[in-house]
Design an enzyme around this catalytic site. Structure first.
Site, short mmCIF file in Angstrom:
data_model
loop_
_atom_site.label_atom_id
_atom_site.label_comp_id
_atom_site.label_asym_id
_atom_site.label_seq_id
_atom_site.Cartn_x
_atom_site.Cartn_y
_atom_site.Cartn_z
CG HIS A 75 1.86 8.33 -32.56
ND1 HIS A 75 2.07 9.69 -32.84
CD2 HIS A 75 0.63 8.20 -32.16
CE1 HIS A 75 0.83 10.38 -32.88
NE2 HIS A 75 -0.03 9.36 -32.40
CG ASP A 264 -14.94 1.38 -20.47
OD1 ASP A 264 -14.76 2.28 -21.32
OD2 ASP A 264 -15.32 1.71 -19.41
#
Ligand code: HEM
Ligand code: NAG
Length: 337
Positions: A75, A264
């Site tokens: 952000h 992952d």
């Protein structure tokens, strides 16, 4: 030193060669962004170590702090530049409205621990390490703790903004139901291409999404792109259509129920099975510009990690303030007075 014309070409040529080595081959050289590795080597030699220790101890207590630094860096960097403008709190006296109060920031958490990290830095080296660098390094260390790529070479030297870009947050930050075209065009200015976007959104293999951002896919009918069993899980998590924009409404769901605290490629595997949580997540699996990368990353975690690290560095170097621009904030919540 003066040189004869006949012998002057050689030193010029070798100087050029050395210059080329520095600009292309040497990772310690300043990048195009004006940042460099280990910027605080002289001014605060333990800075990176202090941040790592802090990130570690907060992670040991609340694993989700590491998740927060990653989202916060996205952000902060996407809205104009990596300048810690996100960290400024609303201030009635100055009229500053925090980027944190934008709907796009819904669900962001753990900002109070930024203060703890900053205090540790201020104790060691007052007014030296910027909040923007703190955030970039904390995200880097958090990623490693969450099983993502280790030791991402994060350059430093960012300075802090003195303004909030609250009014521009929605122009820069993608939203949960954006099209792939919209997402690609928001990342492109940072130098992050389609492959980089597919890698970076792998950040959604950790953390949570509140029902507020999901119910449009669940009611009145479950989006046909969602695997039926996953749709049933999501409706169980979000039992009503009227989720409100309020984090006290604690209903949320996870993209990755298998390894929710590990960065992952379960994210990409899930997308292939119709288990994308946000509409944008799921769209990556079908759009011809992104689908091939989803498949490649789903098949190869090391390749995902490699692309994730590269794209994270790109994002983290988006238009930083350097030199005499901005300031080094003493308290990440407020501009220096
Ligand atoms: C198309 C781009 C993206 C969109 C639309 C998007 C949107 C969202 C939304 C809606 C949430 C859930 C907020 C909530 O309900 O609590 C979320 C969570 C999260 N996002 Fe993204 N995101 C995007 C890209 C990224 C990127 C590039 C990163 C980092 C590299 C990132 C990191 C995270 C993390 C770590 C969370 C979990 C936060 C937590 O559990 O506290 N996102 N995102
Ligand atoms: C996207 O979601 C928002 C609510 O978060 C909604 O107001 C808007 O209409 C949606 N846009 C589309 C194109 O569905």
């Amino acid at each position: 030193m003066k040189m004869g014309t006949s012998s002057s070409l050689l030193p010029v040529a070798s100087a050029l060669l050395i210059l080329m080595c520095f600009t292309t081959g040497n990772a310690a050289a300043a990048s195009a962004s004006g940042l460099k590795l280990n910027y605080y080597a002289k001014s605060c030699p333990r800075a990176e170590q202090i941040i790592k220790e802090q990130v570690r101890s907060h992670y040991d207590e609340h694993g989700n702090t590491a998740v927060s630094w990653l989202r916060a860096l996205f952000h902060d960097c996407t809205v104009r530049s990596c300048d810690a403008s996100l960290l400024l709190e609303s201030n009635a006296a100055t009229g500053l409205v925090s980027e944190q109060s934008s709907t796009r920031s819904f669900g962001m958490r753990n900002f109070k621990y930024i203060d703890a990290i900053k205090s540790a830095l201020e104790t060691a080296c007052p007014a030296t390490v910027s909040c923007a660098d703190l955030l970039a390094l904390a995200a880097r260390d958090g990623v490693a703790m969450l099983g993502g790529p280790a030791d991402i070479p994060m350059r430093t030297g960012r300075r802090d903004a003195t303004v909030s870009y609250y009014g521009e947050v929605e122009r820069y930050l993608p939203v949960h139901n954006d099209t792939v075209s919209a997402v690609l065009s928001r990342f492109a200015p940072m130098g992050v291409d389609a492959e980089g976007v597919v890698a970076l959104l792998g950040a959604h293999s950790v953390g949570r999404v509140h029902c507020f951002n999901l119910v449009a896919r669940l009611y009145p009918a479950v989006d046909g792109a969602i695997e039926p069993a996953y749709g049933a899980y999501l409706r169980e998590r979000c039992p009503t259509a009227d989720a409100v924009e309020d984090t006290r409404d604690v209903a949320y769901a996870r993209n990755d129920r298998g390894t929710p605290m590990v960065i992952d490629n379960m994210y990409h595997k899930n997308l292939l099975k119709g288990r994308g949580l946000l509409l944008v997540d799921q769209r990556l699996a079908t759009d011809p510009r992104t689908a091939p990368f989803v498949k490649k990353m789903a098949a190869d975690n090391a390749y995902f990690h490699d692309r994730f690290a590269a794209a994270l560095v790109k994002m983290s170097e988006n238009g930083p303030l350097t030199g005499d621009k901005g300031e080094v904030r003493k308290d990440c919540k407020f501009v220096n007075s």
